[in-house]
Design a protein around this motif. Structure first.
Motif, PDB file in Angstrom:
ATOM      1  N   PHE A   1      10.076  -2.748  -1.412  1.00  0.00           N
ATOM      2  CA  PHE A   1      10.428  -1.445  -0.742  1.00  0.00           C
ATOM      3  C   PHE A   1       9.609  -0.422  -1.588  1.00  0.00           C
ATOM      4  CE2 PHE A   1      13.322  -3.136   2.417  1.00  0.00           C
ATOM      5  CZ  PHE A   1      13.731  -3.954   1.909  1.00  0.00           C
ATOM      6  N   LEU A   2       9.238   0.784  -0.769  1.00  0.00           N
ATOM      7  CA  LEU A   2       8.487   1.595  -1.418  1.00  0.00           C
ATOM      8  C   LEU A   2       9.293   3.027  -0.882  1.00  0.00           C
ATOM      9  CD1 LEU A   2       6.501   2.846  -3.448  1.00  0.00           C
ATOM     10  CD2 LEU A   2       4.696   3.102  -1.197  1.00  0.00           C
ATOM     11  N   ASN A   3       9.568   3.865  -1.718  1.00  0.00           N
ATOM     12  CA  ASN A   3      10.220   5.101  -1.548  1.00  0.00           C
ATOM     13  C   ASN A   3       9.307   6.091  -2.451  1.00  0.00           C
ATOM     14  OD1 ASN A   3      11.544   7.600  -1.538  1.00  0.00           O
ATOM     15  ND2 ASN A   3      13.481   6.504  -1.668  1.00  0.00           N
ATOM     16  N   LYS A   4       8.317   6.707  -1.472  1.00  0.00           N
ATOM     17  CA  LYS A   4       7.453   7.643  -2.086  1.00  0.00           C
ATOM     18  C   LYS A   4       8.030   9.035  -2.656  1.00  0.00           C
ATOM     19  CE  LYS A   4       4.297   7.487   1.212  1.00  0.00           C
ATOM     20  NZ  LYS A   4       4.714   6.103   1.838  1.00  0.00           N
ATOM     21  N   SER A   5       9.049   9.594  -1.942  1.00  0.00           N
ATOM     22  CA  SER A   5       9.618  10.754  -2.466  1.00  0.00           C
ATOM     23  C   SER A   5      10.272  10.607  -3.617  1.00  0.00           C
ATOM     24  CB  SER A   5      10.482  11.120  -1.142  1.00  0.00           C
ATOM     25  OG  SER A   5      11.693  10.128  -0.896  1.00  0.00           O
ATOM     26  N   ALA A   6      10.773   9.250  -3.938  1.00  0.00           N
ATOM     27  CA  ALA A   6      11.594   9.123  -5.166  1.00  0.00           C
ATOM     28  C   ALA A   6      10.703   8.293  -6.032  1.00  0.00           C
ATOM     29  CB  ALA A   6      12.873   8.143  -4.942  1.00  0.00           C
ATOM     30  N   LYS A   7       9.419   8.384  -5.932  1.00  0.00           N
ATOM     31  CA  LYS A   7       8.598   7.412  -6.791  1.00  0.00           C
ATOM     32  C   LYS A   7       9.170   6.174  -7.309  1.00  0.00           C
ATOM     33  CE  LYS A   7       5.742  11.502  -8.298  1.00  0.00           C
ATOM     34  NZ  LYS A   7       6.512  12.661  -7.957  1.00  0.00           N
ATOM     35  N   HIS A   8       9.745   5.421  -6.272  1.00  0.00           N
ATOM     36  CA  HIS A   8      10.399   4.205  -6.949  1.00  0.00           C
ATOM     37  C   HIS A   8       9.948   3.081  -5.962  1.00  0.00           C
ATOM     38  CE1 HIS A   8      14.052   1.909  -8.054  1.00  0.00           C
ATOM     39  NE2 HIS A   8      14.016   1.580  -6.694  1.00  0.00           N
ATOM     40  N   LEU A   9       9.989   1.816  -6.448  1.00  0.00           N
ATOM     41  CA  LEU A   9       9.659   0.673  -5.551  1.00  0.00           C
ATOM     42  C   LEU A   9      10.754  -0.454  -5.934  1.00  0.00           C
ATOM     43  CD1 LEU A   9       6.593  -1.420  -6.254  1.00  0.00           C
ATOM     44  CD2 LEU A   9       6.888   0.892  -7.407  1.00  0.00           C
ATOM     45  N   SER A  10      11.107  -1.336  -5.348  1.00  0.00           N
ATOM     46  CA  SER A  10      11.934  -2.334  -5.684  1.00  0.00           C
ATOM     47  C   SER A  10      11.491  -3.785  -4.916  1.00  0.00           C
ATOM     48  CB  SER A  10      13.347  -2.045  -5.147  1.00  0.00           C
ATOM     49  OG  SER A  10      13.383  -1.844  -3.837  1.00  0.00           O
ATOM     50  N   LEU A  11      11.700  -4.618  -5.713  1.00  0.00           N
ATOM     51  CA  LEU A  11      11.428  -6.113  -5.362  1.00  0.00           C
ATOM     52  C   LEU A  11      12.739  -6.867  -4.943  1.00  0.00           C
ATOM     53  CD1 LEU A  11       9.599  -8.484  -4.898  1.00  0.00           C
ATOM     54  CD2 LEU A  11       9.916  -8.819  -7.269  1.00  0.00           C
ATOM     55  N   HIS A  12      12.818  -7.335  -3.870  1.00  0.00           N
ATOM     56  CA  HIS A  12      14.161  -7.840  -3.559  1.00  0.00           C
ATOM     57  C   HIS A  12      13.817  -9.518  -3.292  1.00  0.00           C
ATOM     58  CE1 HIS A  12      16.423  -4.301  -1.913  1.00  0.00           C
ATOM     59  NE2 HIS A  12      15.826  -4.158  -2.742  1.00  0.00           N
TER      60      HIS A  12
ATOM     61  N   SER B   1       0.658  -1.157  -0.029  1.00  0.00           N
ATOM     62  CA  SER B   1      -0.007   0.081  -0.065  1.00  0.00           C
ATOM     63  C   SER B   1       0.994   1.243  -0.069  1.00  0.00           C
ATOM     64  CB  SER B   1      -0.954  -0.011   1.299  1.00  0.00           C
ATOM     65  OG  SER B   1      -1.363   1.289   1.723  1.00  0.00           O
ATOM     66  N   SER B   2       0.279   2.534  -0.447  1.00  0.00           N
ATOM     67  CA  SER B   2       1.213   3.496  -0.602  1.00  0.00           C
ATOM     68  C   SER B   2       1.376   3.978   0.708  1.00  0.00           C
ATOM     69  CB  SER B   2       0.375   4.735  -1.540  1.00  0.00           C
ATOM     70  OG  SER B   2      -0.811   4.829  -0.808  1.00  0.00           O
ATOM     71  N   ILE B   3       0.857   3.907   1.756  1.00  0.00           N
ATOM     72  CA  ILE B   3       0.870   4.086   3.230  1.00  0.00           C
ATOM     73  C   ILE B   3       2.127   3.219   3.915  1.00  0.00           C
ATOM     74  CG2 ILE B   3      -1.469   4.939   3.164  1.00  0.00           C
ATOM     75  CD1 ILE B   3      -1.816   2.622   5.480  1.00  0.00           C
ATOM     76  N   LYS B   4       2.743   2.407   3.262  1.00  0.00           N
ATOM     77  CA  LYS B   4       3.754   1.637   3.850  1.00  0.00           C
ATOM     78  C   LYS B   4       5.088   1.848   3.256  1.00  0.00           C
ATOM     79  CE  LYS B   4       0.604  -1.544   6.096  1.00  0.00           C
ATOM     80  NZ  LYS B   4       0.799  -2.747   6.932  1.00  0.00           N
ATOM     81  N   ASP B   5       6.160   1.621   3.689  1.00  0.00           N
ATOM     82  CA  ASP B   5       7.392   1.619   2.807  1.00  0.00           C
ATOM     83  C   ASP B   5       8.164   0.091   2.791  1.00  0.00           C
ATOM     84  OD1 ASP B   5       9.031   3.114   5.680  1.00  0.00           O
ATOM     85  OD2 ASP B   5       8.210   0.991   5.370  1.00  0.00           O
ATOM     86  N   LYS B   6       7.515  -0.781   3.191  1.00  0.00           N
ATOM     87  CA  LYS B   6       8.049  -2.133   2.934  1.00  0.00           C
ATOM     88  C   LYS B   6       7.026  -3.190   3.414  1.00  0.00           C
ATOM     89  CE  LYS B   6      11.676  -5.127   5.473  1.00  0.00           C
ATOM     90  NZ  LYS B   6      12.485  -5.136   6.524  1.00  0.00           N
ATOM     91  N   ASN B   7       7.035  -4.324   2.446  1.00  0.00           N
ATOM     92  CA  ASN B   7       6.073  -5.566   2.816  1.00  0.00           C
ATOM     93  C   ASN B   7       7.153  -6.626   2.556  1.00  0.00           C
ATOM     94  OD1 ASN B   7       3.776  -6.948   3.408  1.00  0.00           O
ATOM     95  ND2 ASN B   7       2.988  -7.222   1.526  1.00  0.00           N
ATOM     96  N   GLU B   8       7.005  -7.811   3.426  1.00  0.00           N
ATOM     97  CA  GLU B   8       7.866  -8.857   3.311  1.00  0.00           C
ATOM     98  C   GLU B   8       7.043 -10.141   3.283  1.00  0.00           C
ATOM     99  OE1 GLU B   8      10.615  -8.356   6.389  1.00  0.00           O
ATOM    100  OE2 GLU B   8      11.743 -10.492   5.813  1.00  0.00           O
ATOM    101  N   ASP B   9       7.243 -11.109   2.455  1.00  0.00           N
ATOM    102  CA  ASP B   9       6.696 -12.427   2.383  1.00  0.00           C
ATOM    103  C   ASP B   9       7.675 -13.329   1.817  1.00  0.00           C
ATOM    104  OD1 ASP B   9       3.487 -13.710   0.274  1.00  0.00           O
ATOM    105  OD2 ASP B   9       4.941 -14.685   1.985  1.00  0.00           O
ATOM    106  N   GLY B  10       8.133 -14.020   3.098  1.00  0.00           N
ATOM    107  CA  GLY B  10       9.113 -14.994   2.791  1.00  0.00           C
ATOM    108  C   GLY B  10      10.470 -14.417   2.040  1.00  0.00           C
ATOM    109  N   ARG B  11      10.788 -15.076   1.123  1.00  0.00           N
ATOM    110  CA  ARG B  11      12.061 -14.715   0.405  1.00  0.00           C
ATOM    111  C   ARG B  11      11.844 -13.400  -0.673  1.00  0.00           C
ATOM    112  NH1 ARG B  11      13.554 -17.296  -3.820  1.00  0.00           N
ATOM    113  NH2 ARG B  11      11.899 -18.468  -4.131  1.00  0.00           N
ATOM    114  N   PHE B  12      10.622 -13.030  -0.367  1.00  0.00           N
ATOM    115  CA  PHE B  12      10.125 -11.742  -1.119  1.00  0.00           C
ATOM    116  C   PHE B  12      10.061 -10.377  -0.276  1.00  0.00           C
ATOM    117  CE2 PHE B  12      10.262 -14.103  -5.070  1.00  0.00           C
ATOM    118  CZ  PHE B  12       9.637 -15.112  -4.876  1.00  0.00           C
ATOM    119  N   THR B  13      10.472  -9.305  -0.705  1.00  0.00           N
ATOM    120  CA  THR B  13      10.440  -8.045  -0.057  1.00  0.00           C
ATOM    121  C   THR B  13      10.162  -6.925  -1.028  1.00  0.00           C
ATOM    122  OG1 THR B  13      11.611  -8.675   1.897  1.00  0.00           O
ATOM    123  CG2 THR B  13      10.983  -6.279   1.802  1.00  0.00           C
TER     124      THR B  13
END
Lengths: 112, 111
Positions: free
Chosen positions: B65-76, B51-63
């Motif tokens: 990350f959301l950086n709203k100021s940079a309008k950037h997200l990444s999947l680890h 969700s846009s109100i969070k900055d991280k969500n994790e599920d097992g091996r997958f995380t």
């Protein structure tokens, strides 16, 4: 798995012929979508439906029409197929919120 | 103009290492962001969302990350496994509007 099926799975058709692809769901979801997937373009929305007889255009709707006469079926029609419509077509249903969409297995359409 | 951008068409990672897939977006009003995974000859499958109100969500091996100021997200993905080899799509939506997808990144995990 989610009850969404697409037919046919593969089709080859000639330029200028009409083609209809079918998406069928068994879960009574209100929202249904048609996307196409092409190399270098990802998934692009063609049309979507938010209820019986309620449809709207997407990003790449030219050359396509849709119909939804009952909740479970969403039809995509290429009125006169062109080679640029050779693609893989995916139907999806919307579970809402963070669950995202569930996609069908796709229809690979080749227009020769 | 693309609202969701995945600027890396492909990525190769060794098995056991971390895979980082990136996604940028232009619409600051997006409510949710999702990642989908796609194998050949199959439809995309939902992987993880945030969700846009969070900055991280994790599920097992997958995380994600959301950086709203940079309008950037990444999947680890940690650790990466050969079965993770697939095309990954970033997607976003606002309210009841349809999902908007990026062009995808093909991940190859090398054993």
């Amino acid at each position: 798995d989610a009850g969404i099926t697409q037919s046919p799975r593969h089709k080859v058709t000639e330029t200028g012929t009409p083609v209809t692809l079918r998406c069928h769901q068994t879960e009574n979801h209100r929202y249904m979508y048609w996307y196409r997937q092409d190399p270098g373009h990802g998934l692009r929305l063609i049309h979507y439906s938010y209820g019986v007889k309620d449809t709207d255009k997407g990003e790449v709707s030219d050359g396509y029409s849709v119909s939804r006469s009952k909740t479970e079926d969403f039809l995509l029609t290429l009125e006169s197929a062109t080679s640029s419509q050779t693609s893989v077509y995916f139907c999806a249903i919307n579970y809402g919120g963070l669950e995202g969409y569930t996609f069908g297995s796709g229809t690979r359409l080749t227009v020769v | 103009d693309q609202q969701v951008k995945q600027n890396s068409p492909s990525l190769s990672v060794q098995e056991g290492r971390i895979s980082i897939l990136n996604c940028d977006y232009t619409n600051s009003m997006f409510d949710y962001f999702l990642w989908y995974k796609k194998y050949p000859a199959e439809g995309p499958t939902f992987l993880i969302s945030i969700s846009s109100i969070k900055d991280k969500n994790e599920d097992g091996r997958f995380t994600v990350f959301l950086n709203k100021s940079a309008k950037h997200l990444s999947l680890h993905i940690v650790p990466s496994q050969p079965g993770d080899s697939a095309v990954y799509f970033c997607a976003a939506f606002l309210g009841n509007t349809p999902l908007v997808f990026g062009k995808g990144t093909r991940l190859s995990v090398i054993a």
